[in-house]
Write an enzyme that holds these catalytic residues in place. Sequence first.
Site, short mmCIF file in Angstrom:
data_model
loop_
_atom_site.label_atom_id
_atom_site.label_comp_id
_atom_site.label_asym_id
_atom_site.label_seq_id
_atom_site.Cartn_x
_atom_site.Cartn_y
_atom_site.Cartn_z
N GLY A 12 -32.00 14.12 -25.46
CA GLY A 12 -31.52 14.74 -26.69
C GLY A 12 -30.68 13.78 -27.50
N CYS A 13 -29.79 14.31 -28.29
CA CYS A 13 -28.91 13.50 -29.14
C CYS A 13 -28.18 12.47 -28.29
CB CYS A 13 -27.92 14.40 -29.86
SG CYS A 13 -26.70 13.51 -30.82
N PHE A 14 -28.35 11.20 -28.61
CA PHE A 14 -27.84 10.15 -27.73
C PHE A 14 -26.33 9.97 -27.74
CE2 PHE A 14 -29.87 6.92 -30.94
CZ PHE A 14 -28.94 7.20 -31.92
N ASP A 88 -32.75 19.62 -27.82
CA ASP A 88 -31.58 19.56 -26.93
C ASP A 88 -30.60 20.67 -27.25
OD1 ASP A 88 -30.02 18.90 -29.13
OD2 ASP A 88 -29.83 16.80 -28.61
#
Length: 164
Positions: A12-14, A88
């Site tokens: 998902g969002c890093f 995510d």
Amino acid sequence: MSKRETAIFGAGCFWGVQYYFDQVPGVIETEVGYIGGRTDNPSYWDVASKKTGHAEAIKITFDPSKVNYHTLLKHFFRMHDPTQLNRDGPNIGPEYRSAIFYADAGQKKAAEEMINMYNKYRTDAQVVTTVEKAETFWPAEEEHQNFTKKTGIGACHIDYAPIN
């Protein structure tokens, strides 16, 4: 100098993923970036366009005498929901896919075995994490590196329960 190995995950969002893995003992350094797509040197906005095929990912450099790949895989599955396809939580799209990018046959086997084990015992939903050969990892822009640490925001979907 200790031995170093690399693991690459998309969860998902890093931003929050990097913040989480920076707390794992044995992790030497992390870098966020893009992998698994068709375009050379993509930008954040290229990836966000959903046209490049890249995933937001984290490259983890770790000391295998302090943390092994199997333990990193367990953290990977603990810190995000691997049953959500191309999302995510609040973020939706293929760039947020749950993915393990393997460097060698040993990492591929470990990833596939863990997915099979989770799927065997899950009753709610099956793991949709992909297992992909690691190709070129393109570092994200500097503003995305250590974003949560620098700003205190951007944790998105990550559970920050203490790491043991």
